[in-house]
Write a protein that holds these residues in place. Structure first.
Motif, PDB file in Angstrom:
ATOM      1  N   SER A  32      -9.021  11.898   4.120  1.00  0.00           N
ATOM      2  CA  SER A  32      -9.457  11.681   2.743  1.00  0.00           C
ATOM      3  C   SER A  32      -8.233  11.425   1.863  1.00  0.00           C
ATOM      4  N   VAL A  33      -8.415  10.592   0.837  1.00  0.00           N
ATOM      5  CA  VAL A  33      -7.313  10.316  -0.088  1.00  0.00           C
ATOM      6  C   VAL A  33      -7.021  11.518  -0.975  1.00  0.00           C
ATOM      7  N   ILE A  75       1.932  18.598   7.602  1.00  0.00           N
ATOM      8  CA  ILE A  75       2.364  18.198   6.265  1.00  0.00           C
ATOM      9  C   ILE A  75       3.753  17.605   6.469  1.00  0.00           C
ATOM     10  N   LYS A  76       3.978  16.382   6.009  1.00  0.00           N
ATOM     11  CA  LYS A  76       5.257  15.746   6.326  1.00  0.00           C
ATOM     12  C   LYS A  76       5.750  14.836   5.208  1.00  0.00           C
ATOM     13  N   VAL A  77       7.036  14.509   5.299  1.00  0.00           N
ATOM     14  CA  VAL A  77       7.644  13.520   4.412  1.00  0.00           C
ATOM     15  C   VAL A  77       8.480  12.596   5.278  1.00  0.00           C
ATOM     16  N   GLY A  78       8.474  11.305   4.933  1.00  0.00           N
ATOM     17  CA  GLY A  78       9.217  10.326   5.719  1.00  0.00           C
ATOM     18  C   GLY A  78       8.452   9.884   6.954  1.00  0.00           C
ATOM     19  N   SER A  79       9.104   9.039   7.766  1.00  0.00           N
ATOM     20  CA  SER A  79       8.482   8.512   8.977  1.00  0.00           C
ATOM     21  C   SER A  79       9.559   8.017   9.927  1.00  0.00           C
ATOM     22  N   TRP A 111       0.905  13.895   1.369  1.00  0.00           N
ATOM     23  CA  TRP A 111       0.063  14.706   0.488  1.00  0.00           C
ATOM     24  C   TRP A 111      -0.530  13.856  -0.637  1.00  0.00           C
ATOM     25  N   PRO A 112      -1.681  14.276  -1.189  1.00  0.00           N
ATOM     26  CA  PRO A 112      -2.319  13.534  -2.283  1.00  0.00           C
ATOM     27  C   PRO A 112      -1.640  13.833  -3.629  1.00  0.00           C
ATOM     28  N   PRO A 113      -1.930  13.050  -4.661  1.00  0.00           N
ATOM     29  CA  PRO A 113      -1.286  13.214  -5.978  1.00  0.00           C
ATOM     30  C   PRO A 113      -1.471  14.592  -6.601  1.00  0.00           C
TER      31      PRO A 113
END
Length: 216
Positions: A183-184, A192-196, A206-208
């Motif tokens: 879901s958006v 839960i992550k950041v980057g790729s 994560w959503p806004p």
């Protein structure tokens, strides 16, 4: 016998009422706990991203481990530069006349500490690897790499943690449902992550809503 039957029925009614109550309030309480904990995790991932972007600016690539990243934040410096336009006259050998040449000059104005720039007087950067709420002292998993994108060698990094680490004490059925989120408005997947490590991106999954929580 009649009394015993009544007692059994009352116990059954109470048990049923509790199950109904739990089925309604359980997901509500789970969502509250989830959002509170995820907000802390996202905040830490943003700190990791900011530190990594500073590291890349200085080194041309991302740090592959927290020891290198934290050491850089502790001692690294940003170079403050200023760009200005200039010009001069140069003899053109083809036409035998002087022509105006325009150039850009970059002046070094000074240096600023990475630590002071990103974290002010806060030493939270020393615990970048620690996952908030982790029961067993779990750390974020972080890796960096160089990938080929259309012939361009691009540095990338990724930092992540399993949702199950953050929600270790929550009902298993609700955690299973959370790990399957698509879901958006939710953090999709089981991490839960950041980057790729596959795409040139420093975005988080994560959503806004978690960005808004930090702004408040």
């Amino acid at each position: 016998m009649k009394t015993i039957i009544q007692i059994v029925l009352w116990i059954a009614c109470i048990g049923l009422a509790y199950l109904i109550y739990s089925s309604v309030t359980g997901p509500i309480e789970f969502k509250k706990v989830k959002q509170e904990r995820f907000a802390k995790v996202v905040s830490k991932l943003k700190d990791i991203r900011n530190a990594q972007e500073a590291y890349k600016t200085a080194n041309g690539k991302y740090a592959n481990d927290f020891k290198s990243l934290i050491s850089f934040v502790d001692t690294g410096k940003y170079t403050i530069t200023q760009q200005r336009d200039s010009s001069y006259m140069e003899m053109d050998k083809t036409y035998g006349i002087e022509l105006l040449k325009e150039i850009k000059i970059i002046d070094t104005l000074g240096f600023v500490s990475v630590k002071d720039s990103l974290f002010k007087n806060d030493d939270r950067y020393k615990s970048l690897m620690d996952v908030p709420y982790a029961q067993g002292g779990e750390k974020f998993e972080m890796k960096s790499a160089i990938i080929d994108k259309g012939g361009y060698k691009a540095p990338v990094f990724e930092a992540k943690v399993k949702k199950s680490v953050v929600l270790f004490d929550q009902p298993k059925d609700l955690l299973t449902r959370e790990n399957a989120q698509i879901s958006v408005e939710e953090v999709n997947g089981d991490v839960i992550k950041v980057g790729s490590l596959e795409q040139v991106s420093t975005s988080g999954n994560w959503p806004p809503i978690y960005d808004k929580k930090e702004d408040l």
